[in-house]
Design an enzyme around this catalytic site. Structure first.
Site, mmCIF file in Angstrom:
data_model
loop_
_atom_site.group_PDB
_atom_site.id
_atom_site.type_symbol
_atom_site.label_atom_id
_atom_site.label_comp_id
_atom_site.label_asym_id
_atom_site.label_seq_id
_atom_site.Cartn_x
_atom_site.Cartn_y
_atom_site.Cartn_z
ATOM 1 N N GLU A 34 3.363 2.001 2.255
ATOM 2 C CA GLU A 34 4.033 2.266 3.526
ATOM 3 C C GLU A 34 5.507 1.871 3.439
ATOM 4 O O GLU A 34 5.866 0.893 2.778
ATOM 5 C CB GLU A 34 3.374 1.480 4.663
ATOM 6 C CG GLU A 34 2.018 2.008 5.072
ATOM 7 C CD GLU A 34 1.454 1.242 6.255
ATOM 8 O OE1 GLU A 34 2.233 0.525 6.938
ATOM 9 O OE2 GLU A 34 0.239 1.338 6.496
ATOM 10 N N HIS A 59 17.564 27.642 -0.740
ATOM 11 C CA HIS A 59 16.935 28.604 -1.656
ATOM 12 C C HIS A 59 17.043 30.015 -1.109
ATOM 13 O O HIS A 59 17.294 30.965 -1.850
ATOM 14 C CB HIS A 59 15.479 28.210 -1.882
ATOM 15 C CG HIS A 59 14.808 28.982 -2.981
ATOM 16 N ND1 HIS A 59 15.264 28.997 -4.280
ATOM 17 C CD2 HIS A 59 13.714 29.787 -2.964
ATOM 18 C CE1 HIS A 59 14.479 29.762 -5.023
ATOM 19 N NE2 HIS A 59 13.535 30.251 -4.249
ATOM 20 N N THR A 110 12.269 23.112 -14.386
ATOM 21 C CA THR A 110 11.859 22.796 -15.760
ATOM 22 C C THR A 110 12.746 23.469 -16.798
ATOM 23 O O THR A 110 12.651 23.157 -17.981
ATOM 24 C CB THR A 110 10.402 23.228 -16.006
ATOM 25 O OG1 THR A 110 10.283 24.650 -15.808
ATOM 26 C CG2 THR A 110 9.456 22.508 -15.057
ATOM 27 N N GLY A 111 13.595 24.393 -16.356
ATOM 28 C CA GLY A 111 14.541 25.022 -17.273
ATOM 29 C C GLY A 111 13.996 26.179 -18.080
ATOM 30 O O GLY A 111 14.730 26.786 -18.865
ATOM 31 N N ASP A 168 17.762 36.950 -11.105
ATOM 32 C CA ASP A 168 16.797 37.921 -10.587
ATOM 33 C C ASP A 168 17.493 38.752 -9.515
ATOM 34 O O ASP A 168 18.625 38.480 -9.123
ATOM 35 C CB ASP A 168 15.538 37.234 -10.018
ATOM 36 C CG ASP A 168 15.883 36.161 -8.998
ATOM 37 O OD1 ASP A 168 16.715 36.416 -8.106
ATOM 38 O OD2 ASP A 168 15.334 35.048 -9.095
ATOM 39 N N ASP A 170 22.346 30.127 -10.570
ATOM 40 C CA ASP A 170 21.091 29.926 -9.851
ATOM 41 C C ASP A 170 21.301 28.803 -8.845
ATOM 42 O O ASP A 170 22.278 28.059 -8.925
ATOM 43 C CB ASP A 170 19.948 29.588 -10.806
ATOM 44 C CG ASP A 170 18.603 30.115 -10.317
ATOM 45 O OD1 ASP A 170 18.505 30.446 -9.108
ATOM 46 O OD2 ASP A 170 17.657 30.207 -11.115
ATOM 47 N N THR A 208 12.849 29.288 -17.117
ATOM 48 C CA THR A 208 13.361 30.602 -16.715
ATOM 49 C C THR A 208 14.803 30.789 -17.146
ATOM 50 O O THR A 208 15.181 31.813 -17.717
ATOM 51 C CB THR A 208 13.254 30.766 -15.181
ATOM 52 O OG1 THR A 208 11.893 30.612 -14.793
ATOM 53 C CG2 THR A 208 13.739 32.133 -14.763
ATOM 54 N N LYS A 267 12.829 39.789 -14.463
ATOM 55 C CA LYS A 267 11.808 38.849 -14.904
ATOM 56 C C LYS A 267 10.520 39.084 -14.128
ATOM 57 O O LYS A 267 10.512 39.697 -13.059
ATOM 58 C CB LYS A 267 12.270 37.403 -14.720
ATOM 59 C CG LYS A 267 12.439 36.960 -13.265
ATOM 60 C CD LYS A 267 12.944 35.537 -13.191
ATOM 61 C CE LYS A 267 13.077 35.070 -11.738
ATOM 62 N NZ LYS A 267 13.623 33.721 -11.630
ATOM 63 N N ASN A 292 0.813 -1.221 0.000
ATOM 64 C CA ASN A 292 0.000 0.000 0.000
ATOM 65 C C ASN A 292 0.846 1.271 0.000
ATOM 66 O O ASN A 292 0.320 2.371 0.139
ATOM 67 C CB ASN A 292 -0.953 -0.001 1.192
ATOM 68 C CG ASN A 292 -0.225 0.148 2.525
ATOM 69 O OD1 ASN A 292 0.992 -0.053 2.591
ATOM 70 N ND2 ASN A 292 -0.968 0.494 3.573
#
Length: 326
Positions: free
Chosen positions: A47, A138, A235-236, A178, A230, A238, A202, A45
């Site tokens: 776990e 980040h 997703t590449g 940015d 960065d 930017t 941006k 399931n």
């Protein structure tokens, strides 16, 4: 009054989850030790079950886990590993999460939003972690989310030293994607011999994930090799857009440098077609064959993490690894 004293040395234990075994083995090799034997499997399931294969009583345990997709599974496995070691009487447990889960959700941009990065810190603490070690958060404020020591490692020396060998005598400009990462760009510029700075303006629609539009660049880039930095590439979209902005503004060449290669589809295609000369990342996350492309260079973060683990175990200074700037 007689006293009972314990004689013996501290024992370091490395426990690794199943998300990125190659990195864990590299770290163990750098330290000259072996990974703790673990029984780990999934029930039908979903776990997760984890049990240490030998005693960890009184040890200084470091729980290594990468967090690629599906991130929630690997985070849960790490929490269960921590709980297992705590209940097995490990003396101190340090979470080693090279890519901190939910790091982008570190503040409220709009009303009724969660601060999931803080929630992850609370989960680590509740599970039994005494300390956290991570690479290129980040935002630095995440260090304050955990009620205990946080070792914030930086990949800048590793990446910048490599890129210095690639640019030769070219005129270099360090470009922040940015305005929020200008402080990091300053550290990059210092490592690259006082290179000038630029940043890409941006805009972002807060209601749409993984979507930002690079509009223009501010700074001296014409005829220069631009090092576009960065902390992560997802997703590449930017970063690829930023390459085009730099090229249109007269940049001679663009090299992309990022710590965390999330590389969600279609990042590999976008980056390979972006026009960047090279994309340099570290292996904080596993990069499968379908995510690789000719311009990609992957540097190992294992020596840095291993040195930091050794400093923590020996009660040394992690800050000394970064010239006192960590």
């Amino acid at each position: 009054m007689s006293e009972i004293t314990a004689h013996g040395e501290k024992k370091l234990v490395l426990a690794a989850g199943r998300a990125h075994p190659e990195l864990a083995k590299e770290i163990a090799k750098e330290l000259g030790t072996e990974l703790l034997p673990l029984d780990a499997y999934d029930f039908a399931n979903g776990e997760i079950y984890v049990r240490a294969g030998e005693s960890v009583r009184g040890t200084d345990a470091f729980v290594i886990q990468a967090h690629p997709a599906p991130l929630n599974n690997w985070l849960m496995e790490q929490l269960i590993m921590i709980d297992s070691l705590k209940r097995a009487s490990a003396k101190r447990i340090t979470v080693v999460s090279p890519f901190y889960p939910y790091a982008r959700q570190d503040k409220k941009g709009r009303g009724r939003e969660p601060i999931s990065a803080r929630l992850v810190a609370d989960l680590y603490k509740t599970a039994g972690a005494d300390r956290i070690m991570s690479v290129d958060l980040h935002t630095s404020q995440i260090q304050g989310f955990f009620d205990g020591p946080v070792d914030h490692l930086m990949a800048i020396p590793l990446l910048a030293d490599y890129i210095r060998t690639r640019v030769g005598s070219d005129k270099v400009t360090v470009v922040s994607p940015d305005t929020g990462r200008v402080r990091v760009a300053e550290q990059w510029a210092e490592r690259l011999g006082g290179a000038p700075l630029a940043f890409v303006h941006k805009s972002r629609d807060l209601t749409v994930p993984n979507q930002a539009v690079s509009k223009t660049v501010v700074g001296q880039i014409e005829g220069r090799t631009c090092v576009l930095i960065d902390d992560m590439i997802d997703t590449g979209g930017t970063i690829s857009g930023a390459v085009q902005v730099l090229k249109n503004a007269g940049a001679k060449d663009v090299i992309i440098a990022a710590t965390h290669a999330v590389f969600s589809d279609p990042a590999a295609r976008r980056l390979s077609e972006s026009g960047a000369r090279e994309v340099v990342v570290t292996n904080t996350l596993p990069i499968t064959a379908d995510k690789r492309f000719p311009q990609l260079t992957v540097l190992s973060i294992a020596p840095l993490i291993a040195r930091a683990i050794r400093e923590v175990f020996d009660d040394g200074s992690v800050t000394s690894l970064f010239d006192g700037q960590a």
